[in-house]
Design a protein around this motif. Sequence first.
Motif, PDB file in Angstrom:
ATOM      1  N   GLU A  10      -2.363   1.205   8.972  1.00  0.00           N
ATOM      2  CA  GLU A  10      -1.075   0.677   9.410  1.00  0.00           C
ATOM      3  C   GLU A  10      -1.262  -0.381  10.488  1.00  0.00           C
ATOM      4  OE1 GLU A  10       2.376   4.080   9.123  1.00  0.00           O
ATOM      5  OE2 GLU A  10       0.914   4.237  10.751  1.00  0.00           O
ATOM      6  N   ASN A  69      -8.022   6.498   8.573  1.00  0.00           N
ATOM      7  CA  ASN A  69      -6.857   7.254   8.144  1.00  0.00           C
ATOM      8  C   ASN A  69      -5.679   6.292   8.033  1.00  0.00           C
ATOM      9  OD1 ASN A  69      -6.161   6.755  10.798  1.00  0.00           O
ATOM     10  ND2 ASN A  69      -6.426   8.870  11.473  1.00  0.00           N
ATOM     11  N   THR A  70      -4.532   6.811   7.677  1.00  0.00           N
ATOM     12  CA  THR A  70      -3.360   5.956   7.488  1.00  0.00           C
ATOM     13  C   THR A  70      -3.002   5.215   8.772  1.00  0.00           C
ATOM     14  OG1 THR A  70      -2.504   7.451   5.789  1.00  0.00           O
ATOM     15  CG2 THR A  70      -0.941   5.917   6.778  1.00  0.00           C
ATOM     16  N   VAL A 108       1.143   5.150   0.339  1.00  0.00           N
ATOM     17  CA  VAL A 108       0.401   6.264   0.936  1.00  0.00           C
ATOM     18  C   VAL A 108       0.679   7.519   0.117  1.00  0.00           C
ATOM     19  CG1 VAL A 108       0.032   7.626   3.020  1.00  0.00           C
ATOM     20  CG2 VAL A 108       0.634   5.197   3.206  1.00  0.00           C
ATOM     21  N   PHE A 139      -4.651   5.925  -0.919  1.00  0.00           N
ATOM     22  CA  PHE A 139      -3.704   4.830  -1.105  1.00  0.00           C
ATOM     23  C   PHE A 139      -3.757   4.308  -2.533  1.00  0.00           C
ATOM     24  CE2 PHE A 139      -5.034   3.552   3.448  1.00  0.00           C
ATOM     25  CZ  PHE A 139      -4.126   4.432   4.012  1.00  0.00           C
ATOM     26  N   THR A 176       0.838  -1.198   0.000  1.00  0.00           N
ATOM     27  CA  THR A 176       0.000   0.000   0.000  1.00  0.00           C
ATOM     28  C   THR A 176       0.872   1.246   0.000  1.00  0.00           C
ATOM     29  OG1 THR A 176      -1.745  -1.142   1.238  1.00  0.00           O
ATOM     30  CG2 THR A 176      -1.794   1.261   1.252  1.00  0.00           C
ATOM     31  N   PHE A 222      -7.324  10.310   3.646  1.00  0.00           N
ATOM     32  CA  PHE A 222      -6.217   9.436   3.270  1.00  0.00           C
ATOM     33  C   PHE A 222      -6.408   9.038   1.815  1.00  0.00           C
ATOM     34  CE2 PHE A 222      -9.570   6.474   4.356  1.00  0.00           C
ATOM     35  CZ  PHE A 222      -9.439   5.471   3.420  1.00  0.00           C
TER      36      PHE A 222
END
Length: 234
Positions: free
Chosen positions: A138, A133-134, A29, A39, A27, A37
């Motif tokens: 993660e 969101n990121t 970013v 991706f 992925t 976000f």
Amino acid sequence: MVTYLLDIMEYADSDQVIEVLGGAVSTRVIRHPNRSFAFEVTLDLEKGSEHFSTKPPLHFHANQDEFIQATEGKIGLELEGTEYILLPGQDEYCIESWANHRSYPLELERQEGRTVVKFLLSGAKSPEVYELNTLFFENWYKYQEHVVRKGGKIDLIQALSTFDAGGTYVSFPRWVPFGRQVSQLIGIVVGRWLGGLLGYQPFYREWSTDWQLACDKMESSIFQRRWAVRSKPD
């Protein structure tokens, strides 16, 4: 004319890449001026054959619309019980907040010889603390990789804790009265409140690039603020 998010995303050589499951999921970013976000997701169907054989759980996002667009290969999108096939050359698809859905790569035999699938995924900006969101992705991706590497199983409370932090909740069958509201309540009570008391964190330092943001979010809950230790070791 089809507009790809790539046309307005801000690419850079320094873009973060989250790679899990032995490279089966990669992925990138990407900065986007109008989204929370964005991706570019690459799925290697051969490397991830065992991981992609099962569809992800149906779920919904309480605070944001989500957008998905295929750029290579075929993506399946199950939305409120109907399957849509997303193909390159089509406009992005908006998955509205509170809509029950899941996305997944179609099986190799339906990919017309392609072994790699790519798609763009992004989410609307939200003023809510609990948002996609990121940071959420993660921790969710890397938790799954941790489980696979250890040969264990997904811990339900951990999953609910992480999902709740991303404003995301597992869908109940349609026949359950007020299913979305009940699911969100369970996510908050079990994932956030009970999980916090039992030692479950929605975000972990070793999986979070922006640990200060993780602390900001965890400090918003009396059940999670003890995990918001801002000193992050190298």
